[in-house]
Enzyme design. Structure first.
Site, PDB file in Angstrom:
ATOM      1  N   ARG A  55       0.825  -1.204   0.000  1.00 36.31           N
ATOM      2  CA  ARG A  55       0.000   0.000   0.000  1.00 36.31           C
ATOM      3  C   ARG A  55       0.862   1.257   0.000  1.00 36.31           C
ATOM      4  O   ARG A  55       0.558   2.246  -0.650  1.00 36.31           O
ATOM      5  CB  ARG A  55      -0.945   0.007   1.201  1.00 36.31           C
ATOM      6  CG  ARG A  55      -1.686   1.325   1.411  1.00 36.31           C
ATOM      7  CD  ARG A  55      -2.826   1.205   2.411  1.00 36.31           C
ATOM      8  NE  ARG A  55      -2.459   0.453   3.598  1.00 36.31           N
ATOM      9  CZ  ARG A  55      -1.774   0.947   4.641  1.00 36.31           C
ATOM     10  NH1 ARG A  55      -1.344   2.207   4.621  1.00 36.31           N
ATOM     11  NH2 ARG A  55      -1.505   0.185   5.693  1.00 36.31           N
ATOM     12  N   TYR A 108     -17.974  17.062 -15.117  1.00 33.26           N
ATOM     13  CA  TYR A 108     -18.293  15.638 -15.216  1.00 33.26           C
ATOM     14  C   TYR A 108     -19.248  15.242 -14.086  1.00 33.26           C
ATOM     15  O   TYR A 108     -19.046  15.609 -12.924  1.00 33.26           O
ATOM     16  CB  TYR A 108     -17.003  14.828 -15.152  1.00 33.26           C
ATOM     17  CG  TYR A 108     -17.192  13.349 -14.902  1.00 33.26           C
ATOM     18  CD1 TYR A 108     -18.054  12.585 -15.691  1.00 33.26           C
ATOM     19  CD2 TYR A 108     -16.517  12.715 -13.876  1.00 33.26           C
ATOM     20  CE1 TYR A 108     -18.242  11.240 -15.453  1.00 33.26           C
ATOM     21  CE2 TYR A 108     -16.681  11.362 -13.630  1.00 33.26           C
ATOM     22  CZ  TYR A 108     -17.548  10.633 -14.423  1.00 33.26           C
ATOM     23  OH  TYR A 108     -17.729   9.295 -14.173  1.00 33.26           O
ATOM     24  N   ASP A 181      -8.798  19.410 -14.285  1.00 32.88           N
ATOM     25  CA  ASP A 181      -8.996  18.048 -14.789  1.00 32.88           C
ATOM     26  C   ASP A 181      -8.526  18.046 -16.236  1.00 32.88           C
ATOM     27  O   ASP A 181      -9.170  18.634 -17.115  1.00 32.88           O
ATOM     28  CB  ASP A 181     -10.476  17.661 -14.687  1.00 32.88           C
ATOM     29  CG  ASP A 181     -10.736  16.222 -15.100  1.00 32.88           C
ATOM     30  OD1 ASP A 181      -9.938  15.657 -15.879  1.00 32.88           O
ATOM     31  OD2 ASP A 181     -11.752  15.649 -14.658  1.00 32.88           O
ATOM     32  N   LYS A 206      -8.752   6.841 -19.299  1.00 28.55           N
ATOM     33  CA  LYS A 206      -9.081   7.391 -20.607  1.00 28.55           C
ATOM     34  C   LYS A 206      -7.853   7.421 -21.521  1.00 28.55           C
ATOM     35  O   LYS A 206      -7.290   6.385 -21.822  1.00 28.55           O
ATOM     36  CB  LYS A 206      -9.713   8.766 -20.414  1.00 28.55           C
ATOM     37  CG  LYS A 206     -10.813   8.817 -19.349  1.00 28.55           C
ATOM     38  CD  LYS A 206     -11.952   7.838 -19.580  1.00 28.55           C
ATOM     39  CE  LYS A 206     -13.176   8.085 -18.719  1.00 28.55           C
ATOM     40  NZ  LYS A 206     -12.975   7.949 -17.264  1.00 28.55           N
TER      41      LYS A 206
END
Length: 392
Positions: A55, A108, A181, A206
């Site tokens: 982690r 978004y 973004d 994306k």
């Protein structure tokens, strides 16, 4: 992870080589994929290269983070299990209950849902505003204890272009941070940190991943204090990308520049074709001279990207008919893959903002233009348009 000072300057060279030194034992050109969840210690607290537990650190994830920082021109990058996980961790790192976020009024839907419905319960307020209206942004920022000004440019799905440098000035004058973004543009086409932004966020699902086979997110910053805060939350909350996801994202990122050139060229041709169609009410693409943000996009972007939105004179029914009649364009969520996708945002990606001021027009389709032969993309749209009733 810090970006390497010795990395060559060219974008595509950085994409291929940043964080990708050959494996020293065997000379393997592609760094190995590290699945281990824990690491042997040379005595108590004797960590090898700082690795202790998966982690907190993983060599495959660290390589991706170095690559991301190098391409965005940042000092530190952090990789997460999804774009929304990245956004959530960043907001928790940089805000406290009572703080406010001013965001675009066409953000978004998932971002707005996170800020409004999840973090709103934690005491984070928000004000949606038209980011092209700098006076309105400044007023919204001043009206509250604003910590973050949040913008997408190009925006999703209305393809609005915002002046990043001007917005950074508005945010900084009020003591706030500017978050950009950069998912639609990608680091290849636009570098917000160089324009004054404080934080860059990506859905690496994306264009960065680019092959519709991995989900992820990233945060990139230049400020060491911000980096420390975000890195702590990444470790403490643990929404990190797994090693296989990091590996796939790195592999996709190496070809980002090549792909974005083709995405952009295809989208430009599709947008110009759509502009000539009598069935079309509006084509939203910053590469068109008629787009209100065209000149600004030319200044802050290398090309105009692979996303095109189109509105139909025949309203919702025309949009639905086209969306359900293509074969090369696949009707699906998401964007930015090598294959062309078509989306009906009102009922798909932006369904969560229906009934709000962020609602998407019902006659709008969002096209993610892939890297296929553009003649085939246009032929596919042509046959889909042929199913519309005359006058619609």
């Amino acid at each position: 992870m810090s970006s390497s000072d010795s990395t060559p300057a060219g974008f595509n060279t950085r994409a291929v080589h940043a964080g990708q030194a050959f494996e020293p034992r065997t000379g393997a050109v592609v760094p190995p994929l590290h699945f281990s969840s824990t690491y042997a210690q040379d005595g108590i607290g004797g960590l090898r290269s700082g690795y202790e537990y998966g982690r907190g650190g993983n060599p495959t994830r660290d390589a991706l983070q170095e690559q991301l920082a190098a391409l965005e021109g940042g000092s530190h990058a952090y990789s997460f299990g999804s774009g929304l996980a990245a956004e959530d961790s960043m907001i928790r790192a940089l805000t406290r209950p009572g703080d406010h976020i001013v965001l675009g009024n066409d953000a978004y839907g998932g971002t707005y849902r996170l800020i409004s419905r999840v973090l709103g319960e934690w005491g984070i307020g928000n004000t949606p505003v038209d980011m092209s209206d700098l006076e309105a942004v400044a007023a919204a920022v001043a009206a509250n204890q604003t910590r973050l000004v949040w913008v997408e440019t190009p925006s999703n799905p209305m393809m609005k272009i915002t002046d990043i440098a001007a917005l950074a000035t508005v945010a900084h004058d009020a003591g706030a941070l500017l978050v950009v973004d950069n998912t639609f543009a990608s680091p290849y086409l636009q570098n917000p940190l160089a324009l004054g932004a404080d934080v860059v966020v990506h859905s690496t699902t994306k264009y960065i991943g680019g092959h519709s086979d991995v989900v992820g997110g990233a945060i990139v910053v230049n400020d060491p204090e911000l980096a420390e805060k975000i890195g702590f939350v990444q470790f403490a909350v643990g929404a990190v990308s797994g090693p296989m996801d990091a590996f796939l994202t790195t592999r996709g990122l190496k070809t980002l520049g090549v792909r974005m050139d083709r995405h952009s060229d295809n989208a430009q041709a599709v947008a110009e074709w759509l502009l000539q169609r009598p069935e079309v009410e509006a084509v939203l693409y910053p590469g068109l001279p008629s787009h209100p943000g065209h000149e600004l996009a030319k200044k802050q972007m290398k090309k105009f990207g692979g996303m095109v939105s189109v509105q139909f004179k025949g309203g919702e029914q025309a949009a639905r008919t086209v969306a359900e009649s293509t074969s090369v364009f696949t009707l699906a969520e998401s964007l930015g893959g090598i294959e062309s996708l078509m989306n009906y945002p009102s009922e798909m990606t932006h369904a969560s903002v229906k009934g709000t001021e962020l609602a998407v027009p019902e006659n709008l389709l969002r096209l993610s233009c892939g890297i296929e032969d553009v003649e085939d993309l246009i032929a596919d749209l042509e046959q889909a348009f042929s199913r519309l009733k005359p006058g619609s």
